[in-house]
Design a protein around this motif. Structure first.
Motif, mmCIF file in Angstrom:
data_model
loop_
_atom_site.group_PDB
_atom_site.id
_atom_site.type_symbol
_atom_site.label_atom_id
_atom_site.label_comp_id
_atom_site.label_asym_id
_atom_site.label_seq_id
_atom_site.Cartn_x
_atom_site.Cartn_y
_atom_site.Cartn_z
ATOM 1 N N ARG A 162 1.150 -1.459 0.371
ATOM 2 C CA ARG A 162 -0.623 -0.297 -0.043
ATOM 3 C C ARG A 162 1.051 1.679 -0.092
ATOM 4 N N LEU A 163 2.069 1.040 0.838
ATOM 5 C CA LEU A 163 2.616 2.363 0.692
ATOM 6 C C LEU A 163 3.207 2.845 -0.713
ATOM 7 N N ASN A 164 3.904 1.608 -1.179
ATOM 8 C CA ASN A 164 4.387 2.218 -2.920
ATOM 9 C C ASN A 164 3.316 2.257 -3.830
ATOM 10 N N GLU A 165 2.123 1.599 -3.370
ATOM 11 C CA GLU A 165 1.089 2.548 -4.699
ATOM 12 C C GLU A 165 1.233 4.393 -4.194
ATOM 13 N N VAL A 166 1.130 4.459 -2.390
ATOM 14 C CA VAL A 166 0.892 5.690 -2.462
ATOM 15 C C VAL A 166 1.994 6.695 -3.335
ATOM 16 N N LEU A 167 2.856 5.813 -3.062
ATOM 17 C CA LEU A 167 4.017 6.800 -3.098
ATOM 18 C C LEU A 167 4.676 7.196 -5.052
ATOM 19 N N ASN A 168 4.086 5.621 -5.262
ATOM 20 C CA ASN A 168 3.696 5.919 -6.750
ATOM 21 C C ASN A 168 3.182 6.872 -8.100
ATOM 22 N N SER A 169 1.777 6.475 -6.884
ATOM 23 C CA SER A 169 0.595 7.215 -7.416
ATOM 24 C C SER A 169 0.985 9.359 -7.793
ATOM 25 N N HIS A 170 -0.036 8.654 -8.970
ATOM 26 C CA HIS A 170 0.538 10.552 -10.049
ATOM 27 C C HIS A 170 -1.225 11.199 -9.670
ATOM 28 N N SER A 171 -1.473 11.374 -7.642
ATOM 29 C CA SER A 171 -2.612 12.301 -7.710
ATOM 30 C C SER A 171 -1.588 13.949 -7.769
ATOM 31 N N ALA A 172 -2.512 14.658 -8.276
ATOM 32 C CA ALA A 172 -2.298 16.158 -7.724
ATOM 33 C C ALA A 172 -1.853 15.945 -6.292
ATOM 34 N N PRO A 173 -1.096 17.319 -5.723
ATOM 35 C CA PRO A 173 -1.043 17.215 -4.599
ATOM 36 C C PRO A 173 -1.820 18.196 -3.604
ATOM 37 N N THR A 174 -2.341 17.902 -2.264
ATOM 38 C CA THR A 174 -3.617 18.398 -1.491
ATOM 39 C C THR A 174 -2.512 20.510 -1.367
ATOM 40 N N PRO A 175 -4.172 21.329 -1.768
ATOM 41 C CA PRO A 175 -3.289 22.426 -0.961
ATOM 42 C C PRO A 175 -2.472 22.350 0.657
ATOM 43 N N ALA A 176 -3.078 21.378 1.066
ATOM 44 C CA ALA A 176 -2.193 21.288 2.581
ATOM 45 C C ALA A 176 -0.701 20.679 2.118
#
Length: 106
Positions: A69-83
């Motif tokens: 799961r950590l690798n999935e999150v790190l490798n995802s190409h989602s836009a950064p949140t405002p925070a």
């Protein structure tokens, strides 16, 4: 590391504890088996345990599923949140909260 902590420091602090006669006798026997006096034995054991606890706190271990799961999150190409954008720009949490509140007002 435990022995180095004991050897390199000047003893200026005091630690006191109460225990049963049986526990004290057991600890004294173990200290003698190690060739240490009672105080050195107790302090050595306490420092060793403290270092182990602190190391465990500093290091996190993931399960196989957690690692995946950590690798999935790190490798995802989602836009950064405002925070995240604010954080990366070096804004403090208070500044981020103020910005968020201003957005809600509009």
């Amino acid at each position: 590391m435990t022995n180095r902590v004991l050897e390199r420091t000047t003893k200026t602090a005091r630690v006191e504890l109460k225990t049963s006669d049986e526990a004290k006798d057991t600890i004294r026997q173990a200290a003698a088996a190690y060739g240490l006096d009672l105080s050195s034995f107790i302090l050595s054991a306490a420092i060793e345990r403290a270092e182990m606890v602190l190391e465990r706190q500093r290091r996190r271990e993931l399960s196989e599923a957690g690692w995946t799961r950590l690798n999935e999150v790190l490798n995802s190409h989602s836009a950064p949140t405002p925070a995240l954008v604010s954080l990366m720009r070096g804004k403090s949490k208070n500044e981020r909260n103020t910005t968020r509140e201003r957005r809600r007002e509009h």
